[in-house]
Every structure is written in C-alpha cells, then in structure tokens.
Write a protein that holds these residues in place. Structure first.
Motif, short mmCIF file in Angstrom:
data_model
loop_
_atom_site.label_atom_id
_atom_site.label_comp_id
_atom_site.label_asym_id
_atom_site.label_seq_id
_atom_site.Cartn_x
_atom_site.Cartn_y
_atom_site.Cartn_z
N HIS A 111 11.87 1.17 3.57
CA HIS A 111 12.13 0.19 2.87
C HIS A 111 11.73 -0.63 2.31
CE1 HIS A 111 15.21 1.49 5.73
NE2 HIS A 111 16.03 1.03 5.07
N SER A 112 11.93 -1.17 1.09
CA SER A 112 10.85 -1.97 0.49
C SER A 112 11.55 -3.40 0.35
CB SER A 112 11.17 -1.77 -1.50
OG SER A 112 11.14 -0.72 -2.16
N GLY A 113 10.29 -4.12 0.33
CA GLY A 113 10.68 -5.41 0.44
C GLY A 113 9.13 -6.55 0.36
N TYR A 114 9.04 -7.65 0.95
CA TYR A 114 7.85 -8.51 0.65
C TYR A 114 7.38 -8.39 2.13
CZ TYR A 114 8.51 -8.64 -3.96
OH TYR A 114 9.18 -8.33 -5.98
N LEU A 115 6.23 -8.69 2.71
CA LEU A 115 5.38 -8.69 3.74
C LEU A 115 5.76 -10.83 4.75
CD1 LEU A 115 2.64 -6.71 4.48
CD2 LEU A 115 5.02 -6.51 5.32
N ALA A 116 6.35 -10.75 5.36
CA ALA A 116 6.77 -12.06 5.79
C ALA A 116 5.95 -12.78 6.23
CB ALA A 116 7.56 -11.70 6.95
N ARG A 117 4.25 -12.34 6.74
CA ARG A 117 3.79 -13.48 7.13
C ARG A 117 2.21 -12.55 7.50
NH1 ARG A 117 0.82 -14.56 11.83
NH2 ARG A 117 0.50 -16.86 12.47
N THR A 118 0.54 -12.92 7.18
CA THR A 118 -0.32 -12.62 7.15
C THR A 118 -0.91 -11.97 8.98
OG1 THR A 118 -1.48 -13.34 5.19
CG2 THR A 118 -2.76 -12.37 7.13
N LYS A 119 -0.93 -10.60 9.10
CA LYS A 119 -1.03 -10.51 10.42
C LYS A 119 0.09 -10.60 11.46
CE LYS A 119 -5.58 -9.65 10.26
NZ LYS A 119 -6.24 -7.93 9.43
N CYS A 120 1.66 -10.13 10.49
CA CYS A 120 2.54 -10.23 11.34
C CYS A 120 2.71 -9.81 12.86
CB CYS A 120 4.16 -9.67 10.44
SG CYS A 120 4.20 -8.62 9.75
N GLY A 141 3.52 -12.27 1.76
CA GLY A 141 3.62 -11.52 0.47
C GLY A 141 3.72 -10.30 -0.62
N GLN A 142 2.90 -9.28 0.19
CA GLN A 142 2.47 -8.47 -0.48
C GLN A 142 3.94 -7.45 -0.17
OE1 GLN A 142 -0.29 -5.99 2.20
NE2 GLN A 142 -0.18 -3.83 0.65
N ARG A 143 4.53 -6.52 -1.69
CA ARG A 143 5.07 -5.73 -2.04
C ARG A 143 5.13 -4.26 -1.24
NH1 ARG A 143 10.17 -4.86 -4.23
NH2 ARG A 143 10.99 -2.99 -4.48
N ILE A 144 5.84 -4.24 -0.78
CA ILE A 144 5.83 -2.95 0.26
C ILE A 144 7.18 -2.04 -0.43
CG2 ILE A 144 6.89 -1.54 2.52
CD1 ILE A 144 3.34 -3.11 2.33
N ASP A 145 6.51 -0.13 -0.27
CA ASP A 145 7.18 0.37 -1.29
C ASP A 145 7.31 1.67 -0.28
OD1 ASP A 145 9.27 -0.43 -3.81
OD2 ASP A 145 6.24 -0.59 -4.54
N PRO A 146 7.97 2.27 0.09
CA PRO A 146 8.59 3.36 0.63
C PRO A 146 7.48 4.57 0.10
CG PRO A 146 10.66 3.64 -0.07
CD PRO A 146 9.93 2.42 -0.34
N VAL A 147 6.92 5.05 0.89
CA VAL A 147 6.23 6.15 0.34
C VAL A 147 6.78 7.87 -0.07
CG1 VAL A 147 4.23 7.98 1.25
CG2 VAL A 147 4.45 5.54 2.24
N HIS A 148 7.08 8.29 -0.84
CA HIS A 148 8.26 9.58 -0.85
C HIS A 148 6.46 11.03 -0.92
CE1 HIS A 148 11.46 6.90 -2.25
NE2 HIS A 148 10.30 6.27 -3.14
N THR A 149 6.21 10.95 -0.11
CA THR A 149 5.52 12.02 -0.18
C THR A 149 5.12 12.26 1.34
OG1 THR A 149 3.58 13.08 -0.03
CG2 THR A 149 3.66 10.54 0.01
N ASP A 193 13.30 -10.29 1.50
CA ASP A 193 13.92 -9.33 0.34
C ASP A 193 14.41 -10.05 -0.92
OD1 ASP A 193 15.73 -8.03 1.83
OD2 ASP A 193 17.63 -9.50 1.89
N HIS A 194 13.08 -11.02 -0.73
CA HIS A 194 12.53 -12.06 -2.04
C HIS A 194 11.11 -12.13 -1.82
CE1 HIS A 194 16.18 -11.71 -3.82
NE2 HIS A 194 16.66 -11.92 -2.69
N LYS A 195 10.00 -11.94 -2.93
CA LYS A 195 8.35 -12.61 -2.32
C LYS A 195 8.16 -14.00 -2.10
CE LYS A 195 4.20 -12.25 -4.79
NZ LYS A 195 2.85 -11.56 -5.97
N PRO A 196 8.04 -14.49 -1.19
CA PRO A 196 8.20 -15.58 -0.48
C PRO A 196 7.05 -17.04 -1.84
CG PRO A 196 6.79 -14.83 0.46
CD PRO A 196 7.38 -13.68 0.28
N LYS A 197 7.24 -17.35 -2.03
CA LYS A 197 6.71 -18.37 -3.17
C LYS A 197 5.30 -19.89 -2.33
CE LYS A 197 10.76 -19.23 -5.99
NZ LYS A 197 11.37 -20.51 -6.59
N ARG A 198 4.13 -18.95 -2.96
CA ARG A 198 3.86 -19.85 -2.81
C ARG A 198 4.15 -21.61 -2.33
NH1 ARG A 198 -1.94 -18.30 -0.71
NH2 ARG A 198 -2.71 -20.61 0.11
N LYS A 199 3.67 -22.20 -1.49
CA LYS A 199 4.23 -23.22 -1.41
C LYS A 199 3.20 -24.45 -0.66
CE LYS A 199 9.50 -23.18 -1.04
NZ LYS A 199 10.82 -23.87 -0.54
N THR A 200 3.57 -26.00 -0.84
CA THR A 200 2.55 -26.88 -0.50
C THR A 200 3.12 -27.73 0.97
OG1 THR A 200 1.32 -26.91 -2.56
CG2 THR A 200 0.73 -28.85 -0.92
#
Length: 967
Positions: A111-120, A141-149, A193-200
C-alpha cells in the motif's frame, strides 16, 4: 564490504507463488578485489489481503571470488542488494574463498503511505537475536509506493525490512517461529496516510546527564521532530561539545516558583515557531502545562496536572488509604493527634506530599517511628509530609496511554518488595526489580485497569502518557520465596472473603524512567517516549498509529509477547568508585548463555541498571526462571561495587545494621546519616562512622585504617584465618615480610560480645541427597562465601583431626582434595543450580535452608555480633570511652531497675531474691522501719522476681527501663 558499493545487471521476473532462481556477480568497488556470486531463490510466505505488506522468503547463496578468478562482467548497482550484503558482511566477513548461505525474510509494502518513524521496526525486535540479523530501512516521512513487478531486484530495493538468517547459526529459531514473530511485531500502522510535517518541540529541563537525556531526544529525532532546550545558564548540555544534540538552547531561570510558567512562555514566544512544550522532570510538569495553555499549544489541563503532582490532593480524590493527613512538621502532627483530627492506625507510610519519587519514603510501625519519620522526611525533602495507611499487597507499576479519554495502551509490571516493606525505618522504597508482564490474575488485572482509568478521568486527563504506582489490597497473590527464589505466587490460602481492591500510591502525568520505557518496548513494542512527544505536539492520529502493541503470544499472560526484567543496582554508598564501568566489567565475565539474556545496561554515577528481555521465540521461560536469571546477575554485580573511604569507626550493612544502630543510640553517639551516603559525622564526639558490608569491616580494622568496628564473629574469623594462612605461606616460602605486613597479620582484637546477631556457620547438604556426614563431602564441590574457614575445616577433616593452633593452619600450603567454590550471595541455591554438592553458610532460623531443601550436618562455628578494635588505634582513650559507653548500653538493654518498699527486717530475704549487680541501693523512708530499695534485675527474670518479692513483704514495686549505665 561494509564500505563498498555494488554494481549488478540482470532482472528476474516471476510470480510470487513461484520458486525461481537467479544469479548476480557483485563487486566491492572500494576494495576492487572481491566479487560476490549471489544465487537467490524466493517465494511469498503468505498472501493475506488484510496486511499492507508481503513477506517474502529468499534463499541466498554467496560465493566470494577474487577479481583474478574470472573475466565476466559484473552487474549494475542495486541499493537493496547492497544493503543486504553489507548486513551479512557486518555479521560474517565475506573474504575470497568463503561462502555464505541462508534465508532472508523481506517485508515489501503493498500500500502507499508515509513512514511513521525512522527505524520503526528495529525497536520492536529488541533482544530477538535468535530470529536473525535485522536491517531496518525505514526513514520517517519517506513516501512508500507498492511494487508493481515481481523482479526480485525491485523487491529488495522497495523493501522496508530485511531479516537475515544464516544457515550456520545453530542458535536461530525455526522458520515458522521467525515468520510468526515478524507478523506479530510489525502489526502496527507504520504507514501514515499523510506526510508528517516537520515540527519543533521545546523541552524544558534537559535532565541531569546525557544518559537520561538521550532516550527522549532519540525518540524526537526518529519522528523527525526538532528539539530546542530550555534550561539554566551553564547547563551541561550547553557545552559546545553537545551542540549536535539540539536545534537551539535557550537559557532561562529554572527556579520553580509562581512565575516559572510565565518565564517559559515568554522565552518560547520570543523564540517563535514552536509547536509544543514537553517535560519529563516532575517539578516542571505543572508550569509547562500552564505555559502551553498561555501559548495556545497542546496540553492537558494545568489543574489536572497540578492535582496529580500533589500526592495529598490525588489521595483525597482516590481515597482508599485512610487514615490520611498532611503535616507541616512534627509539632503540627502532634497537635492533630492530640486533638484527634488524626488517629494513627499502624503501619503508616510517611512521604513528601510532592515529587521526590521513592526518595524520603518511610514506613512507621509505631508512634516513635512515625514522629521520627515525619522529622526526617520533612528535613530531607524540605516539603510538607503526607501520612497515609501502608497497604499490604503486591506493588505495581502501571502505564496508560490515553487518547481523548480512551485507553490505547495499558500495561502493568510487578514491582518486587523494597527494603522499606520490611519495616526498617531507614529502609527505602527504591525499585529493586520489575518484571513484565505482571502475574496478576485476569480479574485483578481488570480491577486495576478499570479503577485507575476512572481515577485519571475524574482528575480531568484526556490524552497523554501516565505512569502510576499502586497496590492490590486483598490480592490472591503474594511474594514468597521458594528454593531461594522470590517471586509473586498464589497465596497458600486462596479463600478470600473480600474483593481485591486497587489502591493508588501516586500519579505521574509523564512516562516512567527511561529504563522502564525500554523494558516496556521489549515486552509490548510500544515506545512511551515516542507517544509523549506526539501527545505534546497534538499529533493524535500519529500517536494512535504507534501505540499498538505486539500481537499477544498465546503462551503469555496479560497480553504480552515477551518476559522482561529490569534489575536496578544502586550505589547506596558515597565515595570514589574503583571502576569506570562496573556493569561492563562484570558482563565480560558472563557465559554466552547469560549474555543472551542481557539486552542492554546502563552505568551512571549513581545507578546500575540491567535490562533483561526474553523473547517468546526462545524456549518459553516462566517468570520465576526468568527472575532467577535477573537476580543472579544482581548478586554478581553487587560484589563488583568497591568504594574507597577513610573513617574511624565501621558499622555493618545488612542483617546486623539495625541492631548496631540501636546500640549506638543507647550509647548516646549522635549522628545523622544522609540518604544513600555511607559516611556520617558524629555530632557529640570527634569520630566519624562508615557503613560497610560486615565482611569488609575486619579488613579495615585489622589493617589499622579504622579504630573500632561492629561485625560478626564469623567475619572476623574468616578474615583472620585468611590473613594468617597467607602470612604463614609466605614464611614457608622464605619470602621477605615487611613490618607493616607483620602488623596486618595480627588481625584485630575482640573487645566484647554484643549479644545480638546469633547464628551458626554450618555445613549443609541436600535433605534427600546421598551425603550424611561431613566426610562424605571430601573431594566434592563446596559452595561458600567463607572460603578460608571452609578450607580450614575440610583440610582438618581430610587430615583426620584438628590441625590449627590459635586460629592459624599448621600446614597452610597443603591443598585440599575438596574443591571450595567461592560464592558471594544466594549460597543456598548453589546445589539446585548444580554449582556445588554441599554448602557452608550462615544459618539463623534455618527457614531459608529448609525452603531450599537443605539440612545441617555439622557446625563450623557459632557467631554473634562483636565489637572489635585495631591493635594500633589512633586514639586509645577515645576507643576506651566508646567501648565503655557501648558496654553500658548493652547492660541497659539487658537489665531493668526494680524499685520497691519493704520493712528493714525483711531486707535480707529480699536481697537473696534480687541481689543486684553489686548490692541494692537502700534509702530510709519517713515511716519508721521502712526502706526504699533500688536494684538492677535481668529483664528476662523480672516477672518471677516480682512474685517472690511480694511473698517476702515488698510493696509498691516499680520496674523502670534503663537508658544507659556506666561502671
């Protein structure tokens, strides 16, 4: 190859259900020497539409060649295969002429989406080395798309997790178990579902040291959150060498006063672009909540945070520990008691009404201890004192994650008994051992969850991480010792007339300590620091995604997947530590099996903590067995803590400690011992006291480092036999012996028996074993902490009789047939663990030995507490003075003063009944022929003596306690 790049060329097309093979030639371009020939066959493990990933099993065979061995072209670059070979290379060097084969489990998103954590995934496979070597490829935050191959190269490149399982590693679990564990541990929502925004995030209070700061900082970094730090000017983190650990540092006045929240808000407003405020330190929680509210940032109600932080207010809302009161000082408490506004019902708990954790908490069993506890707690903490009922029952650490009042994660750990539970006035309630999950039965587990959740909601909490401590009153479980092992077990009498009830100890609207956070992550897969950061930023959807625990293991209790244990080893003594890292030095000595039980440890200036995590994929351990591993490590580590101090008088830590303190109090030796310090200055005499293990005291006294000591006769004999044996061995070898060494060989002098601490050093064997007499143990393994006495005993036994004169061996150079195994603690477990055939250990009541299935077959020596002195005291007059006072205190404990009136003509008969130590004191009364008599009588004889005095005509008999005497 860990530093090299890889080129490859080829593609592989096949459906996931097929088992296909393809080869590549891969070159390490940094070394330009090695070529890896890689052959792969693969298939999909399963196809479950509900999962948002596929799990692929790849069989991999690698042959490492030299560039001179072939003339074929190598293939083009693949990032996924590069990382696979790097992971293998890090575990097993790939050098020419070698090969590697194994299986790789590959997780590929569908499935498509954005990773929730580094080294999750990495943190959810802690202590799972028996699954293989993990390579986590996730970046927040990295975009992940399914592999169609179905190209294997493309599947590697788009994978998020590789689990490498070498075919040569015999410690790995089977494939079915590994696959089950992967599914159970990556079951959470790691794609957003959505790319997390960089926050402080603004962190108020950067902690005491780097070790305690890093876990929260690392959590923020893994979530892609920038951290600015607010703390006092000159804080350690503001050093230029620490600049990489935050985005900005804002110095502020950290005084916790009524304006603290205003200073926080002003500093943050001036900085700008801050999305949330965060704190871990208890003193900062309420000011931070107020500041966040002023700034319009996410926060819980300040009133709720303040209520939870105030243990008295929280107690009033929670109830359940009556009688309860708040006292400003001892005088205030005495007034409340005199006016019957507070009527004590013992035992009671005395603790600061805010903050301080387990510091300054005391148990009081009577009015004297209550008043003393209130005085000490008030003086040490500088706060008002909360007094409440001591609740009998298992103590628990409880963690909630709430999201809009809903429980999204909940767990309980068993908090093993502390010294304070034993009713020792100076015993504290610091954690010793925590085991997860709790062994509470399901009904009591549900009671705790329901009652504490309701309490959090009543106080006004909605979202966040909450750490609570509580006890279960009238529980069906209790701590008991079996075969030398303490654990939470069902009560022997399971009939209950009352319903179990959860009683609050305290609420902390924050995560627990970073060590406990790590243990929870091992057991459930949930990182509470991640969730605390997200709650502080108001990221509720993100929080829910990461709050999902592992799938529970069928063989586990209370929704857990692994047993974990946190063993805390505290430096209870002040001084200079002789090791830079006690844990590291000890762990290097462990066997490989012991090493596999230890996941991580922390060594800081004031604490030692080891985290033990056992995955369910290992042969399943009961919590009792697992506890034994942790407690065994604890015993070993305690023996590695050495402290250097200079003082004049030694006092024992351990079983003799409280009686020794009572004796000093009776001798009017006045001192105040600061919490967790081993040295105390006497207020009314020019001496200092140092608190040491009883076994160390003969060494300090014997070498003339201190003048006096209180220890056991057994310890003095063990020390002196060892010293003299070594001295005689050197004499036998014609070695040069200095005057200083000759002086040390004299050991220490015994002044007096102190009349407490009676015990026997006995030879013990299994009750149902083959050994019936000490001679049966000749040539066997004997476990003991009394190595020198045991060696002398068995040497004499082997020679057929006594072979020592005045405590020293005649033939110290003769090696015994019997193997003496030195143990430093839990000697009674040596037989059960296969370490020894018999033991030599101290026995008081014998109950511990009976529980361990042991029986005595001989007594090596009988022991009491004794007062010892150096043969070369620095101040002989002062030594004599202290000895006289102690002798007087012992007499006072042994005797009472009996006073009575009697006719003078009956004095002779009365004197025969109670002659006193020397003679009665006689005073004439105003009434003709009558006298008043005062006489010292042994306390144990006073009742029959009073009866006999009445028979000969004594009247008005009074018995008075004696505080001290002096001859």
């Amino acid at each position: 190859m860990s530093n090299g790049t890889i080129v490859l060329h080829a593609s592989l097309r096949a459906k996931a259900s097929q088992d296909v093979t393809k080869g590549w030639l891969i070159q390490n371009s940094s070394a330009l020497k090695n070529i890896c020939e890689v052959q792969c066959s693969w298939s999909s493990v399963d196809e479950l539409p509900k999962r948002h990933y596929d799990l692929i099993s790849v069989n991999v065979n690698i042959n490492v060649l030299s560039t001179t061995d072939f003339d074929r072209n190598v293939d083009e670059q693949s990032i996924g295969l590069t990382e696979l070979l790097t992971t293998i290379q890090n575990a097993t060097p790939l050098i020419p002429g070698t090969s590697w084969s194994g299986r790789v489990l590959v997780v590929v998103p569908t499935h498509s989406g954005y990773l929730a954590r580094t080294k999750c995934f990495e943190q959810r496979f802690t202590a799972c080395t028996d699954l293989g070597v993990l390579h986590d490829r996730t970046i927040v935050g990295q975009r992940i798309d399914p592999v169609h191959t179905q190209e294997l190269q493309a599947l590697f490149d788009h994978s998020v997790l590789l689990l490498v399982r070498s075919g040569d590693d015999t410690h790995l679990s089977n494939d079915a178990t590994a696959i089950e564990e992967v599914h159970a541990r990556i079951n959470f929502q790691w794609l957003l579902d959505h790319k997390p925004k960089r926050k402080t995030l603004a962190l108020i209070d950067a902690h005491l040291n780097l070790e305690s700061y890093l876990p929260l900082y690392n959590a923020a970094m893994a979530l892609g959150v920038d951290v600015i730090v607010l703390d006092r000017p000159g804080h350690w983190i503001s050093d230029p060498s620490m600049r990489h650990l935050y985005s900005d540092f804002i110095p502020i006045d950290m005084t916790v006063d009524d304006a603290f929240h205003i200073r926080i808000a002003s500093a943050v407003r001036a900085y700008g672009n801050v999305d949330g405020l965060c704190a871990i330190a208890s003193a900062c929680l309420t000011p931070v909540a107020k500041a966040a509210q002023m700034l319009g940032l996410p926060a819980e109600l300040p009133e709720a945070v303040a209520c939870a932080s105030n243990k008295y207010q929280a107690r009033l809302i929670a109830g359940g520990a009556a009688p309860t009161t708040l006292a400003a000082n001892v005088s205030d408490l005495q007034n409340q008691m005199a006016e019957e506004r507070f009527v004590p019902q013992y035992p009671l708990i005395v603790k600061p009404y805010m903050g301080a954790g387990s510091v300054h908490v005391r148990k009081a069993d009577n009015e004297a201890e209550l008043l003393k506890g209130v005085r000490l707690t008030g003086e040490e903490s500088g706060k008002k004192v909360l007094i409440e009922a001591y609740i009998e029952g298992p103590e628990l650490d409880v963690n909630f994650i709430l999201l809009n009042r809903e429980i999204v994660f909940f767990e309980i750990s068993d908090d093993f008994p502390s010294p304070g539970d034993r009713g020792i006035m100076d015993g504290d309630f610091w954690e010793n051992t925590n085991v997860l999950p709790s062994k509470l039965p399901a009904d009591e587990y549900a009671v705790v969850r329901h009652e504490l959740h309701g309490l959090l909601l009543r106080i006004g909490f909605k979202t966040g991480v909450f750490h609570l401590e509580a006890r279960v009153q009238d529980s069906s479980m209790a701590y008991s010792e079996e075969a030398g092992l303490l654990d939470l077990r069902p009560r022997s009498n399971t009939t209950r007339n009352t319903t179990p009830r959860c009683v609050l100890i305290e609420i902390n609207p924050r995560p627990p300590g970073f060590n406990s956070v790590s243990v929870t992550a091992c057991t459930y897969g949930v990182n509470m620091y991640d969730l605390h950061v997200l709650a502080s930023l108001g990221e509720h959807g993100w929080l829910r995604a990461l709050a999902r625990p592992f799938e529970p293991a069928a063989a586990m209790i209370n929704h857990a997947r692994a047993w974990s244990q946190l063993v805390s080893l505290r430096a209870d003594k002040g001084g200079i530590c002789a090791s830079d890292d006690v844990c590291a030095e000890m762990l290097q000595r462990l066997s490989p099996d012991d090493q596999r039980h230890r996941d991580q440890y922390l060594w800081t200036n004031d604490t030692n903590q080891i985290l033990l995590a056992g995955s369910i994929v290992k042969p399943l351990m009961s919590s009792s067995i697992f506890s034994s591993v942790g407690l065994a490590l604890r015993a070993r580590l305690e023996q590695e803590l050495y402290w250097e101090n200079e003082t004049e008088k030694d006092l024992p830590e351990g079983r003799l400690n409280q009686a020794a303190l009572n004796l000093l109090e009776g001798a009017d030796i006045q001192f105040s011992r600061e919490h967790r310090l081993d040295i105390a200055l006497v207020k009314n005499l020019p001496i200092a006291l140092v608190f040491l293990p009883a076994a160390d005291i003969p060494t300090f006294v014997g070498e003339g480092r201190v003048d006096l000591g209180i220890t056991g006769y057994d310890q003095v004999q063990e020390h002196q036999v060892g010293v003299r044996a070594l001295f005689r061995k050197r004499q036998f070898a014609d070695a040069f012996i200095s005057a200083e060494e000759q002086k040390k060989s004299r050991g220490c002098g015994i002044i007096m028996d102190l009349g407490f601490g009676a015990c026997k050093l006995q030879v013990q064997v299994p009750e149902r074993g083959p050994y019936q007499s000490p001679k049966d143990l000749i040539g066997k393994n004997i476990g003991t902490s009394f190595v020198h006495l045991a060696e002398r005993y068995f040497r004499d036994l082997e020679l057929g009789g006594v072979n020592h004169v005045n405590g020293a061996d005649v033939s110290p150079h003769r090696k015994t047939k019997t193997n003496i195994v030195e143990l430093s603690g839990s000697v009674e477990a040596a037989y059960a663990l296969g370490v020894a055939d018999g033991i030599v250990d101290l026995v008081e009541s014998g109950e511990t030995m009976k529980a361990a299935g042991l029986k005595p077959i001989d007594t090596v020596l009988e022991s009491n507490a004794i007062l010892i002195k150096s043969h070369s005291p620095g101040n002989p007059d002062l030594v004599d003075l202290i000895a006289a006072r102690i002798r007087g205190a012992i007499t006072a404990q042994r005797y009472v003063l009996c006073q009575y009136n009697i006719e003078r003509r009956s004095l002779a008969a009365a004197t025969k009944i109670a002659p006193g130590k020397r003679a009665p004191t006689v005073i004439s009364l105003d009434e003709e022929g009558w006298i008043a008599v005062s006489v010292m009588v042994e306390k144990k004889e006073i009742a029959p003596i009073m009866d006999e005095l009445i028979v000969v005509g004594a009247t008005d008999i009074l018995v008075l306690g004696i505080t001290n005497t002096h001859s």
